[in-house]
Design a protein around this motif. Structure first.
Motif, PDB file in Angstrom:
ATOM      1  N   LYS A  74      11.054  15.466   2.891  1.00 15.64           N
ATOM      2  CA  LYS A  74      11.908  15.290   4.071  1.00 15.64           C
ATOM      3  C   LYS A  74      11.964  16.568   4.895  1.00 15.64           C
ATOM      4  N   LYS A  75      12.025  17.706   4.185  1.00 18.52           N
ATOM      5  CA  LYS A  75      12.174  18.989   4.870  1.00 18.52           C
ATOM      6  C   LYS A  75      10.832  19.501   5.402  1.00 18.52           C
ATOM      7  N   PHE A  76       9.778  19.420   4.556  1.00 19.09           N
ATOM      8  CA  PHE A  76       8.549  20.127   4.910  1.00 19.09           C
ATOM      9  C   PHE A  76       7.418  19.220   5.383  1.00 19.09           C
ATOM     10  N   VAL A  77       7.341  17.993   4.895  1.00 19.06           N
ATOM     11  CA  VAL A  77       6.239  17.109   5.309  1.00 19.06           C
ATOM     12  C   VAL A  77       6.835  15.801   5.829  1.00 19.06           C
ATOM     13  N   PRO A  78       7.471  15.842   6.984  1.00 20.83           N
ATOM     14  CA  PRO A  78       8.167  14.630   7.447  1.00 20.83           C
ATOM     15  C   PRO A  78       7.268  13.411   7.569  1.00 20.83           C
ATOM     16  N   SER A  79       5.975  13.639   7.903  1.00 21.27           N
ATOM     17  CA  SER A  79       5.089  12.485   8.070  1.00 21.27           C
ATOM     18  C   SER A  79       4.915  11.756   6.737  1.00 21.27           C
ATOM     19  N   LEU A  80       4.795  12.547   5.665  1.00 19.76           N
ATOM     20  CA  LEU A  80       4.670  11.947   4.336  1.00 19.76           C
ATOM     21  C   LEU A  80       5.971  11.235   3.955  1.00 19.76           C
ATOM     22  N   TYR A  81       7.086  11.870   4.331  1.00 18.58           N
ATOM     23  CA  TYR A  81       8.379  11.251   4.025  1.00 18.58           C
ATOM     24  C   TYR A  81       8.527   9.903   4.721  1.00 18.58           C
ATOM     25  N   GLU A  82       8.050   9.854   5.967  1.00 14.49           N
ATOM     26  CA  GLU A  82       8.083   8.586   6.702  1.00 14.49           C
ATOM     27  C   GLU A  82       7.354   7.505   5.933  1.00 14.49           C
ATOM     28  N   SER A 111       0.825  -1.194   0.000  1.00 12.63           N
ATOM     29  CA  SER A 111       0.000   0.000   0.000  1.00 12.63           C
ATOM     30  C   SER A 111       0.869   1.258   0.000  1.00 12.63           C
ATOM     31  N   GLY A 112       1.977   1.221   0.749  1.00 15.67           N
ATOM     32  CA  GLY A 112       2.897   2.357   0.752  1.00 15.67           C
ATOM     33  C   GLY A 112       3.480   2.604  -0.625  1.00 15.67           C
ATOM     34  N   MET A 113       3.850   1.518  -1.294  1.00 20.51           N
ATOM     35  CA  MET A 113       4.383   1.646  -2.646  1.00 20.51           C
ATOM     36  C   MET A 113       3.332   2.238  -3.576  1.00 20.51           C
ATOM     37  N   GLY A 114       2.082   1.746  -3.428  1.00 21.98           N
ATOM     38  CA  GLY A 114       0.997   2.259  -4.262  1.00 21.98           C
ATOM     39  C   GLY A 114       0.822   3.756  -4.072  1.00 21.98           C
ATOM     40  N   MET A 115       0.897   4.169  -2.798  1.00 20.38           N
ATOM     41  CA  MET A 115       0.730   5.581  -2.494  1.00 20.38           C
ATOM     42  C   MET A 115       1.867   6.396  -3.122  1.00 20.38           C
ATOM     43  N   ALA A 116       3.091   5.918  -2.969  1.00 21.85           N
ATOM     44  CA  ALA A 116       4.237   6.647  -3.520  1.00 21.85           C
ATOM     45  C   ALA A 116       4.132   6.748  -5.039  1.00 21.85           C
ATOM     46  N   GLN A 159      13.988  12.854  -6.919  1.00 17.63           N
ATOM     47  CA  GLN A 159      14.951  13.439  -5.979  1.00 17.63           C
ATOM     48  C   GLN A 159      14.341  14.630  -5.257  1.00 17.63           C
ATOM     49  N   PHE A 160      13.686  15.487  -6.047  1.00 21.82           N
ATOM     50  CA  PHE A 160      13.120  16.706  -5.497  1.00 21.82           C
ATOM     51  C   PHE A 160      12.020  16.383  -4.483  1.00 21.82           C
ATOM     52  N   VAL A 161      11.132  15.451  -4.860  1.00 21.26           N
ATOM     53  CA  VAL A 161      10.051  15.071  -3.954  1.00 21.26           C
ATOM     54  C   VAL A 161      10.620  14.536  -2.655  1.00 21.26           C
ATOM     55  N   GLU A 162      11.701  13.755  -2.791  1.00 15.52           N
ATOM     56  CA  GLU A 162      12.322  13.194  -1.597  1.00 15.52           C
ATOM     57  C   GLU A 162      12.838  14.294  -0.683  1.00 15.52           C
ATOM     58  N   MET A 163      13.554  15.262  -1.273  1.00 16.08           N
ATOM     59  CA  MET A 163      14.119  16.344  -0.454  1.00 16.08           C
ATOM     60  C   MET A 163      13.022  17.218   0.136  1.00 16.08           C
ATOM     61  N   TYR A 194      10.265   4.095  -0.566  1.00 12.05           N
ATOM     62  CA  TYR A 194       9.827   3.621  -1.880  1.00 12.05           C
ATOM     63  C   TYR A 194      10.272   4.547  -2.991  1.00 12.05           C
ATOM     64  N   LEU A 195      10.569   5.805  -2.632  1.00 11.69           N
ATOM     65  CA  LEU A 195      10.851   6.785  -3.681  1.00 11.69           C
ATOM     66  C   LEU A 195      12.030   6.401  -4.570  1.00 11.69           C
ATOM     67  N   PRO A 196      13.172   5.983  -4.018  1.00  3.00           N
ATOM     68  CA  PRO A 196      14.284   5.658  -4.921  1.00  3.00           C
ATOM     69  C   PRO A 196      13.951   4.545  -5.903  1.00  3.00           C
TER      70      PRO A 196
END
Lengths: 190, 271
Positions: free
Chosen positions: A92-100, A38-43, A85-89, A105-107
Motif C-alpha cells: 500500500k505504501k511503496f507499490v500502490p499498483s501492486l496493491y491495487e 487471476s488476481g487471486m492466483g497472483m496474490a 498484514q505486512f505485505v498489505e501495508m 485478495y490479501l485478507p
C-alpha cells in the motif's frame, strides 16, 4: 534436477487444489470471473512464495535451535497472518499498483489452507530453504492454473441450463471432479 | 422443529441439520474432501475437529470479556492452534494409524473455517454453556457429513465399510471414488440431493455460490455462516469490490428469486 522434479510434481501432478484439496475455499469462492480468479492466483503466488521462505527460515534458525519444533503449527499460522498484514501495508505504501491488483485478495489468504499446508509439507518432507521456496512457488502456480481454468469454465457455464438442485455449488463440484480426472493425465510425467 | 433458541438441544439439532456446516453452509471443505477416503478416516477427522471446536468455543466464550476487540482474531488463532497442537500429540500417541492416514490435515484444522467462523460468530458473544453445546452440535454435524461422504466413497470405491467387505463378490470396486475426483463428485451429488429435498419441502436451495454475493457463499462472507445462509453476504470482500455501488440492489434482487414461497423476514431484515 531434483528441484525441477519437485516443482513439476507440486504444480501439475500433485496439484494443490485438485489432488490435495488445499485452498478449496478460495478456489470455489473467487472463480466466478477469470480476471478476479487471476488476481487471486497472483496474490496467492506472492504470499505463498514469501511465506515458504519466511517459515523455512524461522523453522531452521529459531524453532530447531531452541528445540520447540512442536510449536510449528502456532508459529506458522501467526507468521502467515503477520506476513499477510505486512505485505498489505508494504504494498500500500511503496507499490500502490501492486496493491491495487492484490489488495482485496490479501485478507482472504490468511485462512487459505494452502499457505499453511505448504509450510507444513516443507517441514514434513525435510526440504531445505531453497527447495521449500521453489516448492511453494510451484504449488502456487498450480493453484493459479486450476483456479483460472475453473473460472473460464464457469464463465461459459452461466449459459447452460443446469438442473435446479445442481445449480451453484454441486455443479462446480462436478466440474472440479472432471478437471481432477484430467489432471490425472499428468501422472504419466513422473 | 421449533425449539427454544440457544438451548443445548436446539444447538445440537441446529448443527446437525438446520445449519449443517458442510451441506448447508459449505464450510470446511478442505478436510471434508481430503480425509473422506474411508468412513473411518471421515469419522476420525470429524471427531477430532469436534473436540477442538468444542474446547475452543468454550475457552473463547469464557475469555470473551477479557479479549480486546481489536486483538480478537490473533487471540482466537492462538487458542485454536493450542488445542490443535494438543490433539495432534494425543492422536500421535493413542491412534497412530489414524494419525498417519490423516497426516497434514490434523495441523490444518487450525485454518478450518468452521472453527474460526463459530468462534467469531457465536462463541465470542454467547455464554459458555451455549457456546459449548454449539461446538458439540456443529462438530457432530461435521462428523455426520464426513461419515456420509466417507461411507459412500468407501462402499462404491473399495467395496468395504469401516474395513469390512459389504458388497457381493461379483462387484468390481470403482477405484476412482477413493481417489481425488471421487471426493468432488460425491460431495456434489450429496449437496444436490440435499437441495432436491429442500426444494421438495418448499424451501429455497441452501447454496448457490454462482450467485456470488448471496447466501451459500459463506466461505468468503465475513459473517462466516452465522446467518445460516439466510442473509446475503453484504460483507463479501471480493463481490463488494467487484460491484461497488449497485451491489445492494443486485443482492436484494437475486435474493428474492430462488425457489420456494419463503422469501422470508430474515432477508428483508438483512437488507
Amino acid at each position: 534436477m531434483e528441484i525441477i522434479m519437485i516443482a513439476i510434481t507440486a504444480c501439475l501432478i500433485n496439484n494443490v487444489v485438485l489432488s490435495q484439496f488445499l485452498g478449496i475455499c478460495a478456489f470455489l469462492g473467487v472463480s466466478q470471473k477469470s480476471d478476479s480468479a487471476s488476481g487471486m492466483g497472483m496474490a496467492v503466488t506472492f504470499v505463498l512464495t514469501l511465506s515458504s521462505l519466511v517459515c523455512g527460515v524461522i523453522y531452521k534458525f529459531l524453532l530447531i535451535p531452541f528445540h520447540v519444533e512442536y510449536l510449528k503449527t502456532i508459529a506458522f499460522i501467526l507468521i502467515v497472518a503477520a506476513l499477510v498484514q505486512f505485505v498489505e501495508m508494504f504494498t500500500k505504501k511503496f507499490v500502490p499498483s501492486l496493491y491495487e491488483a492484490l489488495g482485496i485478495y490479501l485478507p482472504l489468504i490468511t485462512t487459505n489452507c494452502a499457505v499453511l499446508g505448504v509450510a507444513l509439507l516443507n517441514v514434513q518432507n525435510d526440504y531445505d530453504i531453497l527447495t521449500g521456496t521453489v516448492h511453494g512457488f510451484a504449488t502456487a502456480i498450480g493453484f493459479w492454473l486450476a483456479i483460472v481454468i475453473l473460472a473460464f469454465i464457469r464463465e461459459k457455464m452461466v449459459y447452460n441450463d443446469v438442473p435446479k438442485p445442481f445449480k451453484g455449488f454441486p455443479i462446480v463440484m462436478i466440474t472440479s471432479a472432471l478437471m481432477s480426472i484430467a489432471f490425472f493425465g499428468f501422472a504419466a510425467l513422473k | 422443529m421449533n425449539l427454544k433458541k440457544d438451548t443445548p438441544i436446539e444447538r445440537i439439532w441446529n448443527g446437525i441439520y438446520t445449519e449443517n456446516p458442510v451441506f448447508c453452509l459449505i464450510l470446511g471443505m478442505c478436510p471434508t474432501l481430503a480425509t473422506t477416503t474411508s468412513a473411518l478416516n471421515g469419522v476420525g477427522m470429524g471427531l477430532s475437529t469436534m473436540i477442538i471446536l468444542t474446547l475452543a468455543e468454550l475457552i473463547i466464550s469464557l475469555l470473551r470479556k477479557i479479549i480486546p476487540d481489536r486483538m480478537r482474531m490473533p487471540a482466537y488463532i492462538v487458542v485454536i492452534a493450542s488445542f490443535v497442537t494438543m490433539v495432534d500429540f494425543l492422536m500421535e500417541g493413542f491412534t497412530p494409524g489414524l494419525y498417519k492416514s490423516l497426516g497434514i490435515y490434523i495441523p490444518l484444522i487450525v485454518v478450518n473455517c468452521i472453527i474460526m467462523g463459530r468462534a467469531e460468530a457465536y462463541a465470542g458473544k454467547m455464554k459458555p454453556v451455549s457456546a459449548f453445546f454449539d461446538g458439540i452440535g456443529m462438530g457432530l454435524g461435521f462428523t455426520v457429513a464426513l461419515f456420509l461422504l466417507g461411507s459412500v466413497r468407501e462402499i462404491i470405491g473399495a467395496g468395504t465399510w469401516f474395513g469390512m467387505k459389504v458388497t457381493p463378490a461379483s462387484y468390481v470396486p470403482v477405484n476412482i471414488f477413493v481417489l481425488a475426483p471421487g471426493a468432488f463428485l460425491v460431495l456434489g451429488w450429496l449437496v444436490a440431493i440435499m437441495n432436491r429435498l429442500k426444494i421438495g419441502a418448499g424451501r429455497r436451495p441452501g447454496v448457490d455460490p454462482t450467485q456470488g454475493n448471496m447466501c451459500g457463499d459463506c466461505m468468503n462472507c465475513m459473517k462466516l455462516g452465522l446467518c445460516g445462509g439466510k442473509e446475503e453476504c453484504t460483507e463479501n470482500v471480493v463481490a463488494s469490490v467487484n460491484a461497488p455501488k449497485p451491489a445492494v440492489a443486485a443482492v436484494a434482487g437475486s435474493n428474492a428469486s430462488p425457489a420456494g414461497g419463503t422469501v422470508n423476514k430474515e432477508e428483508v431484515k438483512g437488507v
